[in-house]
Design a protein around this motif. Structure first.
Motif, mmCIF file in Angstrom:
data_model
loop_
_atom_site.group_PDB
_atom_site.id
_atom_site.type_symbol
_atom_site.label_atom_id
_atom_site.label_comp_id
_atom_site.label_asym_id
_atom_site.label_seq_id
_atom_site.Cartn_x
_atom_site.Cartn_y
_atom_site.Cartn_z
ATOM 1 N N SER A 1 0.694 -1.143 -0.082
ATOM 2 C CA SER A 1 -0.087 -0.027 -0.188
ATOM 3 C C SER A 1 0.906 1.482 -0.271
ATOM 4 O O SER A 1 2.354 1.650 0.331
ATOM 5 C CB SER A 1 -0.580 -0.498 0.627
ATOM 6 N N ASP A 2 0.369 2.262 -0.210
ATOM 7 C CA ASP A 2 0.880 3.875 0.171
ATOM 8 C C ASP A 2 1.692 3.616 1.916
ATOM 9 O O ASP A 2 2.620 4.331 1.150
ATOM 10 C CB ASP A 2 -0.101 4.744 -0.391
ATOM 11 N N GLN A 3 1.529 3.286 2.102
ATOM 12 C CA GLN A 3 2.556 3.182 3.975
ATOM 13 C C GLN A 3 3.022 2.456 3.532
ATOM 14 O O GLN A 3 4.228 3.048 4.164
ATOM 15 C CB GLN A 3 0.685 3.152 5.270
ATOM 16 N N VAL A 4 3.478 1.710 2.995
ATOM 17 C CA VAL A 4 4.864 0.642 2.916
ATOM 18 C C VAL A 4 5.634 2.077 1.924
ATOM 19 O O VAL A 4 5.303 2.212 0.968
ATOM 20 C CB VAL A 4 4.880 -0.436 2.502
ATOM 21 N N SER A 5 6.957 1.940 2.749
ATOM 22 C CA SER A 5 7.824 2.970 2.526
ATOM 23 C C SER A 5 9.307 2.432 2.191
ATOM 24 O O SER A 5 9.129 1.512 3.820
ATOM 25 C CB SER A 5 7.711 4.769 2.426
ATOM 26 N N PRO A 6 10.364 2.579 1.864
ATOM 27 C CA PRO A 6 11.756 2.411 2.352
ATOM 28 C C PRO A 6 12.106 1.816 3.897
ATOM 29 O O PRO A 6 12.431 3.246 4.829
ATOM 30 C CB PRO A 6 12.768 3.260 1.295
ATOM 31 N N GLY A 7 11.642 1.426 4.698
ATOM 32 C CA GLY A 7 12.710 1.690 5.598
ATOM 33 C C GLY A 7 11.390 0.982 6.883
ATOM 34 O O GLY A 7 11.813 1.308 8.113
ATOM 35 N N VAL A 8 10.348 0.891 6.526
ATOM 36 C CA VAL A 8 9.203 1.510 6.930
ATOM 37 C C VAL A 8 8.943 -0.318 7.808
ATOM 38 O O VAL A 8 9.109 -1.167 7.779
ATOM 39 C CB VAL A 8 8.235 2.112 6.833
ATOM 40 N N ARG A 9 8.653 -0.084 8.736
ATOM 41 C CA ARG A 9 8.416 -1.223 10.501
ATOM 42 C C ARG A 9 7.438 -1.710 9.141
ATOM 43 O O ARG A 9 6.288 -1.309 9.705
ATOM 44 C CB ARG A 9 8.065 -1.266 11.935
ATOM 45 N N VAL A 10 7.498 -3.097 9.652
ATOM 46 C CA VAL A 10 5.865 -4.111 8.588
ATOM 47 C C VAL A 10 6.430 -5.457 10.066
ATOM 48 O O VAL A 10 6.992 -5.448 10.345
ATOM 49 C CB VAL A 10 6.619 -4.391 7.463
ATOM 50 N N SER A 11 4.904 -6.244 9.557
ATOM 51 C CA SER A 11 4.357 -7.332 10.993
ATOM 52 C C SER A 11 3.489 -8.072 9.345
ATOM 53 O O SER A 11 3.287 -7.536 8.811
ATOM 54 C CB SER A 11 3.794 -6.996 11.906
ATOM 55 N N LEU A 12 3.842 -9.044 9.427
ATOM 56 C CA LEU A 12 3.643 -10.137 8.343
ATOM 57 C C LEU A 12 2.101 -10.664 9.098
ATOM 58 O O LEU A 12 1.792 -10.928 10.332
ATOM 59 C CB LEU A 12 3.869 -11.891 8.681
ATOM 60 N N LYS A 13 1.364 -10.307 8.137
ATOM 61 C CA LYS A 13 -0.704 -10.749 8.470
ATOM 62 C C LYS A 13 -0.501 -12.220 9.052
ATOM 63 O O LYS A 13 0.643 -13.476 8.298
ATOM 64 C CB LYS A 13 -1.024 -10.185 7.517
#
Length: 397
Positions: A385-397
């Motif tokens: 999505s637009d919220q994903v950017s380089p280095g952003v923290r993500v969690s797996l669904k």
């Protein structure tokens, strides 16, 4: 000691408060869906729907104009070569109004009178020929004894020849007059007893052995020469025709493997491209867009007993193989996005989204083949999505 314990408590409280503020201020991890990079065989195909059709279809047409008797055959009935499939009777004579019928009767009377006159002419010519023959015999006898001249004999021979020719001409005239009487009687014959005379039907035969596919004219009716009556073919001799976009057709080659799906039976059937037609045609899509499409002819390779339920004009889905490559990294096509002039993906690395430029080979059926930039086992973010950017923290669904 009490002072020291109090200070420790205050310090711990301050640390907890600071941690809470930091947790509240720190950006939350964005939940994302990921997929592992796999390695294996990549197959690209052109997918479209098609229809079955009998390869050799024979249209049985009326060879002559006339009245077709009722066709007893139905679609699905087997027929053998040279078997009678229809019969055509001569067309009925047109109805005559009272005036036309009266005129026909008068023409019959005229023809009968002409016949009687011709008979009289023949009798007179016969009598003249007999007399000329008698005169010739008498003159020959006199000439042989010297009592008659040569000129008289020649005149007698000429008269006999002329009399014979007149007799033949009279006989021909009498023959023609007889035909005119028969013609006039034939025109009025159907009105003499109110019914048509029995006629011999013209039998229409099957050109080949097979099955009746369609009866185009079943009821008794008047047909013209060349009018289609029925279609005959062999339902076991099926092929599939599918129309694809012209931009996809340039990649399809004769001999390409085809997978036939959703044909109504269990599993998929195997097929092979026999021909790609050289000419395209315009077709309007369901969205109202004009498209240039090309027919691709496909042979079914599966055993006939496996697809015995298929018939002419049945709908199927075809998947035509146009590209294959083994031992290649494969990812979902939804992970791709453009960054500049290159294709890129986000890789989930230690809980953070890291962009990765890749070298894409091609896409097909929701998957993409990658030549460089990824390794087997890495996890890529699908549909970022637009919220994903380089280095952003993500969690797996």
């Amino acid at each position: 000691m009490q002072m020291t314990a109090g200070r420790v408590g205050l310090a711990l409280g301050a640390l907890a408060a600071a941690a809470g503020i930091a947790w509240f201020v720190m950006p939350q991890a964005i939940p994302v869906e990921t997929a592992a990079v796999s390695k294996g065989r990549f197959v690209a195909s052109v997918d479209d729907d098609g229809k079955t059709r009998i390869r050799q279809r024979y249209v049985v047409a009326a060879p002559i104009a006339g009245r077709l008797t009722r066709v007893r055959l139905k679609a699905g009935d087997p027929v053998a070569a040279d078997e009678v499939v229809a019969a055509i009777l001569p067309p009925p004579a047109p109805l005559l109004d009272p005036r036309s019928r009266r005129e026909a009767e008068e023409r019959l009377g005229t023809a009968e009178a002409a016949l009687e006159r011709s008979k009289a002419t023949v009798e007179r010519a016969q009598a003249q020929a007999d007399q000329a023959r008698t005169d010739l015999d008498r003159t020959r006898t006199l000439a042989s004894s010297g009592a008659s001249t040569v000129q008289a004999l020649e005149r007698a021979e000429l008269a006999q020849r002329i009399a014979d020719r007149d007799l033949r001409a009279a006989e021909f005239q009498d023959h023609a007059a007889g035909h005119e009487v028969a013609q006039a009687k034939a025109l009025l014959g159907r009105y003499s007893d109110g019914v048509d005379a029995p006629t011999e039907p013209w039998n229409v035969t099957a050109p080949v052995s097979g099955v009746v596919l369609k009866v185009l004219q079943e009821s008794e009716t008047v047909v013209q020469s060349g009018m289609p009556l029925m279609e005959i073919g062999d339902p076991r001799d099926l092929e599939i025709v599918t129309d694809v976009l012209s931009t996809d057709a340039v990649e399809i080659r004769p001999g390409a493997d085809v997978t036939i799906e959703h044909w109504g039976g269990p599993g998929a059937l195997s097929g092979r491209v026999r021909r790609v037609e050289p000419a395209a045609f315009t077709k309007v899509s369901t969205l109202g867009v004009e498209e240039q499409r090309v027919n691709v002819l496909i042979d079914v390779l599966a055993p006939p007993q496996q697809w015995a339920g298929l018939g002419d004009g049945f709908q199927v889905d075809t998947r035509i193989t146009v590209f294959t490559q083994d031992d290649i990294e494969i990812i979902p096509a939804g992970a791709l996005f453009r960054r500049g002039d290159s294709w890129s993906v986000y890789v989930a690395d230690n809980g953070r989204a890291q962009p990765r430029t890749i070298e894409l080979i091609r896409r097909s059926r929701g998957f993409a083949a990658v030549r460089k930039g990824l390794a087997q086992g890495e996890r890529v973010i699908v549909y970022p999505s637009d919220q994903v950017s380089p280095g952003v923290r993500v969690s797996l669904k």
